[in-house]
Design an enzyme around this catalytic site. Structure first.
Site, PDB file in Angstrom:
ATOM      1  N   HIS A  17      -7.782  -1.765  -7.777  1.00 44.73           N
ATOM      2  CA  HIS A  17      -6.388  -1.874  -7.363  1.00 44.73           C
ATOM      3  C   HIS A  17      -6.334  -1.996  -5.853  1.00 44.73           C
ATOM      4  O   HIS A  17      -7.354  -1.974  -5.171  1.00 44.73           O
ATOM      5  CB  HIS A  17      -5.574  -0.665  -7.841  1.00 44.73           C
ATOM      6  CG  HIS A  17      -5.853   0.603  -7.089  1.00 44.73           C
ATOM      7  ND1 HIS A  17      -4.868   1.486  -6.732  1.00 44.73           N
ATOM      8  CD2 HIS A  17      -6.998   1.141  -6.609  1.00 44.73           C
ATOM      9  CE1 HIS A  17      -5.392   2.511  -6.086  1.00 44.73           C
ATOM     10  NE2 HIS A  17      -6.691   2.330  -6.003  1.00 44.73           N
ATOM     11  N   CYS A  36      -6.911   1.027   2.303  1.00 49.39           N
ATOM     12  CA  CYS A  36      -6.650   0.895   0.863  1.00 49.39           C
ATOM     13  C   CYS A  36      -5.681  -0.237   0.534  1.00 49.39           C
ATOM     14  O   CYS A  36      -5.393  -0.479  -0.641  1.00 49.39           O
ATOM     15  CB  CYS A  36      -6.152   2.216   0.287  1.00 49.39           C
ATOM     16  SG  CYS A  36      -7.417   3.498   0.305  1.00 49.39           S
ATOM     17  N   HIS A  40      -9.987  -2.530  -4.018  1.00 51.51           N
ATOM     18  CA  HIS A  40     -11.127  -1.623  -4.150  1.00 51.51           C
ATOM     19  C   HIS A  40     -11.058  -0.985  -5.532  1.00 51.51           C
ATOM     20  O   HIS A  40     -10.095  -1.192  -6.264  1.00 51.51           O
ATOM     21  CB  HIS A  40     -11.115  -0.556  -3.043  1.00 51.51           C
ATOM     22  CG  HIS A  40      -9.912   0.334  -3.074  1.00 51.51           C
ATOM     23  ND1 HIS A  40      -8.667  -0.065  -2.610  1.00 51.51           N
ATOM     24  CD2 HIS A  40      -9.752   1.595  -3.528  1.00 51.51           C
ATOM     25  CE1 HIS A  40      -7.804   0.923  -2.768  1.00 51.51           C
ATOM     26  NE2 HIS A  40      -8.431   1.949  -3.332  1.00 51.51           N
ATOM     27  N   HIS A  42     -12.195   2.451  -8.343  1.00 54.42           N
ATOM     28  CA  HIS A  42     -12.511   3.866  -8.532  1.00 54.42           C
ATOM     29  C   HIS A  42     -13.090   4.069  -9.922  1.00 54.42           C
ATOM     30  O   HIS A  42     -12.743   3.350 -10.860  1.00 54.42           O
ATOM     31  CB  HIS A  42     -11.251   4.739  -8.432  1.00 54.42           C
ATOM     32  CG  HIS A  42     -10.584   4.701  -7.111  1.00 54.42           C
ATOM     33  ND1 HIS A  42     -11.040   5.396  -6.016  1.00 54.42           N
ATOM     34  CD2 HIS A  42      -9.475   4.035  -6.699  1.00 54.42           C
ATOM     35  CE1 HIS A  42     -10.238   5.175  -4.992  1.00 54.42           C
ATOM     36  NE2 HIS A  42      -9.282   4.346  -5.374  1.00 54.42           N
ATOM     37  N   HIS A  81     -11.904  -0.994 -16.779  1.00 47.82           N
ATOM     38  CA  HIS A  81     -12.418  -2.271 -16.275  1.00 47.82           C
ATOM     39  C   HIS A  81     -11.304  -3.311 -16.123  1.00 47.82           C
ATOM     40  O   HIS A  81     -11.468  -4.481 -16.451  1.00 47.82           O
ATOM     41  CB  HIS A  81     -13.561  -2.796 -17.153  1.00 47.82           C
ATOM     42  CG  HIS A  81     -14.818  -2.031 -16.941  1.00 47.82           C
ATOM     43  ND1 HIS A  81     -15.069  -0.841 -17.588  1.00 47.82           N
ATOM     44  CD2 HIS A  81     -15.874  -2.253 -16.126  1.00 47.82           C
ATOM     45  CE1 HIS A  81     -16.241  -0.379 -17.195  1.00 47.82           C
ATOM     46  NE2 HIS A  81     -16.747  -1.209 -16.301  1.00 47.82           N
ATOM     47  N   GLU A 124      -9.312  10.900  -8.625  1.00 47.44           N
ATOM     48  CA  GLU A 124      -9.585   9.590  -8.040  1.00 47.44           C
ATOM     49  C   GLU A 124     -10.956   9.602  -7.364  1.00 47.44           C
ATOM     50  O   GLU A 124     -11.700   8.631  -7.409  1.00 47.44           O
ATOM     51  CB  GLU A 124      -8.499   9.243  -7.030  1.00 47.44           C
ATOM     52  CG  GLU A 124      -8.662   7.885  -6.404  1.00 47.44           C
ATOM     53  CD  GLU A 124      -7.570   7.596  -5.401  1.00 47.44           C
ATOM     54  OE1 GLU A 124      -6.816   6.642  -5.637  1.00 47.44           O
ATOM     55  OE2 GLU A 124      -7.480   8.313  -4.388  1.00 47.44           O
TER      56      GLU A 124
END
Length: 135
Positions: A17, A36, A40, A42, A81, A124
């Site tokens: 996201h 951010c 990127h 997580h 994913h 996160e």
């Protein structure tokens, strides 16, 4: 005598996201979200807790397999994913902070777990997490 317990199921999902609000200028986004604003990803750790009274005849209030199946259908299949902004229609136009993601997951689970849903917790990173209890 019936006793109440809290049962928690943990799942891990990977999503990408970026944090960016169309309601703000590029400079405002940079100031609020920093690096951010770039795409990127997580490896999120999701913990969903349900609360209920243990039934004496079966020794539980919900079979953990049922909870696992609900999580797979309502959350994992939608988020794992995936790019949160592009691949999840319900998240279009929403800044995909962990706070908003926890509310989204609650809303996905509530119709199936409304009598039992107690808490959605998303890690996160190992240091940052959000807890949402439907308030």
């Amino acid at each position: 005598m019936s006793r109440t317990v809290i049962l928690t199921r943990r799942e891990v999902f990977s999503s990408s996201h970026r944090l960016y609000s169309d309601k703000l200028s590029l400079e405002e986004n940079k100031k609020i979200y920093g690096k951010c604003i770039n795409s990127h990803g997580h490896n999120y750790v999701l913990e969903v807790s349900i609360k209920g009274a243990v039934k004496e005849d079966i020794g539980m209030f919900m079979n953990i397999t049922e909870l696992k199946e609900i999580l797979k259908e309502k959350v994992m299949d939608k988020l794992d994913h995936k790019n949160l902004e592009n691949d999840v229609p319900e998240l279009k136009g929403i800044v995909t902070t962990t706070e908003n993601l926890s509310i989204f997951i609650w809303d996905q689970l509530f119709p199936s777990l409304k009598d039992f849903l107690y808490e959605v917790k998303i890690l996160e990173t190992e240091n940052n997490f959000v807890v949402y209890r439907g308030e």
